[in-house]
Design an enzyme around this catalytic site. Structure first.
Site, PDB file in Angstrom:
ATOM      1  N   TYR A   1       0.860  -1.181   0.000  1.00 57.22           N
ATOM      2  CA  TYR A   1       0.000   0.000   0.000  1.00 57.22           C
ATOM      3  C   TYR A   1       0.896   1.231   0.000  1.00 57.22           C
ATOM      4  O   TYR A   1       1.739   1.378   0.884  1.00 57.22           O
ATOM      5  CB  TYR A   1      -0.865   0.000   1.255  1.00 57.22           C
ATOM      6  CG  TYR A   1      -1.773  -1.203   1.356  1.00 57.22           C
ATOM      7  CD1 TYR A   1      -3.102  -1.128   0.930  1.00 57.22           C
ATOM      8  CD2 TYR A   1      -1.310  -2.418   1.852  1.00 57.22           C
ATOM      9  CE1 TYR A   1      -3.943  -2.230   1.005  1.00 57.22           C
ATOM     10  CE2 TYR A   1      -2.145  -3.534   1.930  1.00 57.22           C
ATOM     11  CZ  TYR A   1      -3.459  -3.425   1.505  1.00 57.22           C
ATOM     12  OH  TYR A   1      -4.281  -4.523   1.575  1.00 57.22           O
TER      13      TYR A   1
ATOM     14  N   HIS B   1      -7.272  -0.386  -2.298  1.00 51.59           N
ATOM     15  CA  HIS B   1      -6.698  -1.676  -2.674  1.00 51.59           C
ATOM     16  C   HIS B   1      -5.174  -1.588  -2.700  1.00 51.59           C
ATOM     17  O   HIS B   1      -4.622  -0.517  -2.942  1.00 51.59           O
ATOM     18  CB  HIS B   1      -7.195  -2.100  -4.058  1.00 51.59           C
ATOM     19  CG  HIS B   1      -8.640  -2.472  -4.065  1.00 51.59           C
ATOM     20  ND1 HIS B   1      -9.116  -3.592  -3.434  1.00 51.59           N
ATOM     21  CD2 HIS B   1      -9.716  -1.862  -4.619  1.00 51.59           C
ATOM     22  CE1 HIS B   1     -10.418  -3.661  -3.602  1.00 51.59           C
ATOM     23  NE2 HIS B   1     -10.817  -2.619  -4.318  1.00 51.59           N
TER      24      HIS B   1
ATOM     25  N   LYS C   1      -3.293  -5.692 -10.105  1.00 54.63           N
ATOM     26  CA  LYS C   1      -2.121  -5.205  -9.407  1.00 54.63           C
ATOM     27  C   LYS C   1      -0.911  -5.349 -10.330  1.00 54.63           C
ATOM     28  O   LYS C   1      -0.997  -5.969 -11.375  1.00 54.63           O
ATOM     29  CB  LYS C   1      -1.893  -6.005  -8.114  1.00 54.63           C
ATOM     30  CG  LYS C   1      -3.085  -5.942  -7.169  1.00 54.63           C
ATOM     31  CD  LYS C   1      -2.859  -6.675  -5.882  1.00 54.63           C
ATOM     32  CE  LYS C   1      -4.160  -6.929  -5.144  1.00 54.63           C
ATOM     33  NZ  LYS C   1      -4.892  -5.699  -4.762  1.00 54.63           N
TER      34      LYS C   1
END
Lengths: 335, 335
Positions: free
Chosen positions: A271, A282, A313
């Site tokens: 993060y 997310h 991602k």
């Protein structure tokens, strides 16, 4: 029109230059003629634009030069997508080492010298050393000659997460984790360290990695300190723990919060801007930590990249060399 | 109310039976009292329903029994989801070996003896031998105590794909593949063997695996036959090729068509009902081929299962033991 194979390249004489180089970007000019890499010659044979090389048709030429089949498959695919390519030979392109082709931007050709992608061709069973990638697109050709393009890139990682404690918190080592019985709320809420046993209050469980980092930075006190925690962790994982710790530290120090990536089969998810866990977005990256001398199988890269793509991602490998980390991003590419 | 730890179980005397077993499914009755596993006792301490065990509160009890922290996390999660559980102890549940808990169907308890799931608890760093799974749910507890439930099951594989050739087709070995220059259309269209070099006509590329199987079954002729192809393949892959061939053969013989799974990072993706490639649906299974004595890391299982779930396929491991294959399905479960 026929060609002749001399010293690994195919020579085509009179008018070859105009027909193949000037008009369609094959090879390099030599006088009126042109010299072609064997892959280019195979492509011209395949298309019927060249009749033979030393009397061999497409099939016979491939049979006599079978190591070019896999690069041919990639060359053909990129040509079919509308690109001109230059074979990576000394004097033909800049820095040809470690790659097979240079792809020129659509609408340009070898005479312009612009580079869209640098392509390295590997087959499904080729070893790919981590140290050898980072500035090229790896074209993986599977058993059925389907191609997966993986863009590899050396990257810098940074974020804006930061957090510190005024006074250290107390913890107890319980098996392979550390419990803080009465921690300040901020350590979880703002630092995103650990996982509460229940809800957001009460006892907080820290992973050994988190605990070591907190102890090293003076934020956690446990019996025996960071040294005992490291010894406990190394008992299970040896070098792997040390590598993960090096990557963990570096991420935290760059303002990125790493949490376990187990659900994604990787070491961390990260993060980049944690202010409060109640407003957490997310995670952005999936990070796999490997030694800098790690050799990948193409299928491993494909698996990680596919999964990361599926969960929106970015896949990043942390190549750990002693206390240093090189960050390598690998992503799917559609040329 | 207090308990006493004796021989690894916690005894609670007068009225314990009614309060803990009859009303809420903890432990096993002993006279008026109840005996509890340490995990159950920890849960009652955590909830405040038991005051102490030998004078220890929740924290002190966990600190003195730190190996129960990980199973406790799973026990608590399943209780929070509304299940009664029985610890897997001899005489408490049937076949307790290899598992930690039995989960009873919602609305039933240990007195009914029904089984919804058999649960085995592992932490992120526990080795999981392939031979040890197949009849239990593996609850993987990660560093941050998040739990991933993986349902493991021994399965049979079957499909309705079938295909044969009247006469063998000719092929040429080119590097690590085989080219058929002028194959019957059906071998690709209906048998789904190989990959056309271009479009659906013309030369067909076969993988070595496909070529060996076709040569073994009399459908392909190449110089040196299946033996030469196997030798070529083993030069690159040794035992791994043999294992993949055993699994490939078994799939084809069960009416399932295996194609490479490289894009998914596995050995195969499979099609259970191929009639014509023009009407091909999505593949159903992702198959990873491993030796029967393979030991998994929980993160490997999590990665494969996560990916398979993301692409709506089922993850199956082919555990190869000589010429035999055991098929092991692993899927995510939300209890």
């Amino acid at each position: 029109m026929e060609g002749t194979l001399v010293d690994g390249i195919v020579e085509v004489g009179a008018n070859g230059r105009e027909r193949f180089y000037d008009a369609r970007g094959y090879g390099r000019p030599r006088g009126d003629g042109v010299v072609l890499s064997r892959v280019e010659a195979a492509h011209l044979l395949y298309r019927g634009d060249l009749d033979a090389v030393d009397g061999s048709d497409f099939g016979a030429f491939l049979a006599a030069n079978d190591e070019i089949l896999v690069p041919f498959v990639v060359y053909k695919d990129l040509r079919d997508r509308g690109f001109y390519l230059s074979p990576a030979r000394n004097g033909w392109v800049e820095e040809p080492e470690g790659i097979d082709f240079v792809v020129h931007p659509r609408g340009t050709g070898p005479w312009d010298g612009e580079v869209e992608h640098r392509i390295r061709v590997v087959s499904e069973r080729t070893d790919v050393p981590a140290s050898s990638i980072g500035d090229a697109v790896v074209a993986v050709v599977d058993e059925e000659s389907e191609i997966t393009y993986l863009e590899t890139e050396s990257v810098e990682i940074s974020g804006s997460s930061s957090f510190s404690l005024d006074a250290p918190v107390d913890g107890t080592v319980l098996g392979d984790r550390v419990l803080c019985w009465d921690p300040p709320e901020a350590i979880y809420r703002r630092g995103f360290y650990g996982q509460p046993l229940s809800g957001e209050d009460g006892p907080l469980q820290l992973s050994l990695l988190e605990a070591v980092y907190l102890a090293e930075t003076g934020c956690l006190e446990v019996d025996g300190g960071a040294e005992r925690l490291r010894a406990r962790a190394r008992a299970d994982e040896a070098d792997r723990f040390d590598r993960r710790l090096v990557a963990y530290r570096e991420l935290r120090e760059r303002g990125v919060v790493p949490k376990t990536g187990l659900k994604f089969g990787t070491d961390f998810r990260t993060y980049e801007a944690v202010e409060d866990v109640s407003s957490l977005g997310h995670s952005e990256l999936l990070v796999r930590v490997v030694p800098v001398d790690r050799v990948f199988a193409p299928s491993e890269l494909a698996l990680d990249v596919r999964l990361a793509h599926g969960v929106r991602k970015r896949m990043v490998f942390a190549l750990v060399d002693g206390e240093r980390v090189r960050w390598l991003s690998v992503a799917r590419l559609t040329p």
